[in-house]
Design a protein around this motif. Sequence first.
Motif, PDB file in Angstrom:
ATOM      1  N   PHE A 236       0.841  -1.204   0.000  1.00  0.00           N
ATOM      2  CA  PHE A 236       0.000   0.000   0.000  1.00  0.00           C
ATOM      3  C   PHE A 236       0.876   1.253   0.000  1.00  0.00           C
ATOM      4  O   PHE A 236       0.730   2.139  -0.846  1.00  0.00           O
ATOM      5  N   ALA A 237       1.799   1.321   0.961  1.00  0.00           N
ATOM      6  CA  ALA A 237       2.696   2.485   1.040  1.00  0.00           C
ATOM      7  C   ALA A 237       3.561   2.582  -0.204  1.00  0.00           C
ATOM      8  O   ALA A 237       3.845   3.684  -0.698  1.00  0.00           O
ATOM      9  N   ALA A 238       3.983   1.427  -0.748  1.00  0.00           N
ATOM     10  CA  ALA A 238       4.823   1.442  -1.943  1.00  0.00           C
ATOM     11  C   ALA A 238       4.063   2.005  -3.138  1.00  0.00           C
ATOM     12  O   ALA A 238       4.617   2.765  -3.947  1.00  0.00           O
ATOM     13  N   ALA A 239       2.781   1.667  -3.256  1.00  0.00           N
ATOM     14  CA  ALA A 239       1.976   2.173  -4.365  1.00  0.00           C
ATOM     15  C   ALA A 239       1.717   3.668  -4.233  1.00  0.00           C
ATOM     16  O   ALA A 239       1.669   4.394  -5.231  1.00  0.00           O
ATOM     17  N   VAL A 240       1.550   4.131  -2.986  1.00  0.00           N
ATOM     18  CA  VAL A 240       1.390   5.570  -2.772  1.00  0.00           C
ATOM     19  C   VAL A 240       2.654   6.312  -3.204  1.00  0.00           C
ATOM     20  O   VAL A 240       2.601   7.340  -3.885  1.00  0.00           O
ATOM     21  N   LYS A 241       3.799   5.782  -2.813  1.00  0.00           N
ATOM     22  CA  LYS A 241       5.063   6.415  -3.189  1.00  0.00           C
ATOM     23  C   LYS A 241       5.263   6.385  -4.704  1.00  0.00           C
ATOM     24  O   LYS A 241       5.758   7.350  -5.294  1.00  0.00           O
ATOM     25  N   ALA A 242       4.886   5.281  -5.327  1.00  0.00           N
ATOM     26  CA  ALA A 242       5.003   5.187  -6.785  1.00  0.00           C
ATOM     27  C   ALA A 242       4.121   6.224  -7.463  1.00  0.00           C
ATOM     28  O   ALA A 242       4.516   6.828  -8.475  1.00  0.00           O
ATOM     29  N   THR A 243       2.940   6.457  -6.911  1.00  0.00           N
ATOM     30  CA  THR A 243       2.045   7.478  -7.453  1.00  0.00           C
ATOM     31  C   THR A 243       2.680   8.852  -7.333  1.00  0.00           C
ATOM     32  O   THR A 243       2.633   9.661  -8.267  1.00  0.00           O
TER      33      THR A 243
END
Length: 336
Positions: A236-243
């Motif tokens: 979840f946090a990784a996808a936010v950072k990728a965004t």
Amino acid sequence: MRHLFLLAGVLGAAAACQTPGYDYAARAAPNYAEALNYTDVGVGRFRGPAGDVAEAEFQALIDNTWLDGAPWFAVIDPGRPQGTYEGEVLITGFHRETSFKRERRCDKYKGLFNCERHVVIEMRCPKDVVDVTVRATLVDFDTGRAVFTSAQGGATEREDCYDVAEYPDTDQSTGPFGEVIREVLPQWDAPIGMIAEAVAAAIPGFRRDIAPYTTTLRAEIVEKPLVPEEAGDPRFAAAVKATRRGEYIGACAQWQELATAYPKAPGILHNLAACTEARGDLAEAHLLYAQAAEIARGIPLLKDKDAQPIFDALGRISQGRYENSLIDQVKEPRRY
């Protein structure tokens, strides 16, 4: 109001100071919704100074109004348009701002590009500013009814600097100095050329009043986990950072995987909906947003501010789909 449309290309996520999400090209309805009913229009008289300029510029605006790669307006019968745009030009201000500055110049050359003596020139720089307001009314041709009236402002300025004094160069400071003198001038003394320039500057502002247009929208994501499943999965946090880094494809693939693993996680469903919205599948995005909102409403002690993006997105896409359908209804009969 704004509308959602097919993805024209992801423009990347915003800087860290903004809410992350996926930017995409979208259609937007005109500020005056009833303008959608008038796709065959003409230009009538614009009263006031430089009214002829307003007429010509407004006609050029209509001629160059496009949507989805095609002209929006189509002339069916030049003698009987659906509506006519007419209006007036008002001078709303004419003033002068006089500033002062000094600059260093060469007074005597020793040779090419070799200055032997400098002087300091003091200049007076009056700048005239003209402000206008252009009012335009769409008038129904058959009934004479005023459909809507819009007003846009325009301005132009001209500055002239002239020398008023010359001093020996003693390494004094150069650049602006002194106070700016401001004075209001009689509006009837405004030069017609400046009025015309201000009118021309005002007309483009009507573009969003008279027809749909293309803009950039953002499908924002939920950054903060809303349920334990979201908080406990590092993806979840990784996808936010990728965004945030603008890695649209990778982030959306991650949201898809997470939604498969946690089909009842509202934040994940919302973020997958944002990806779907940006791709142009508005019906599927609407469904996902609705599911996320329903789940969020049933979570005890969930803070309103944390879940607010879900409810905002649901309202936006509901209204957007409705208005987008109105644009398509207008366009459909014109396709042969």
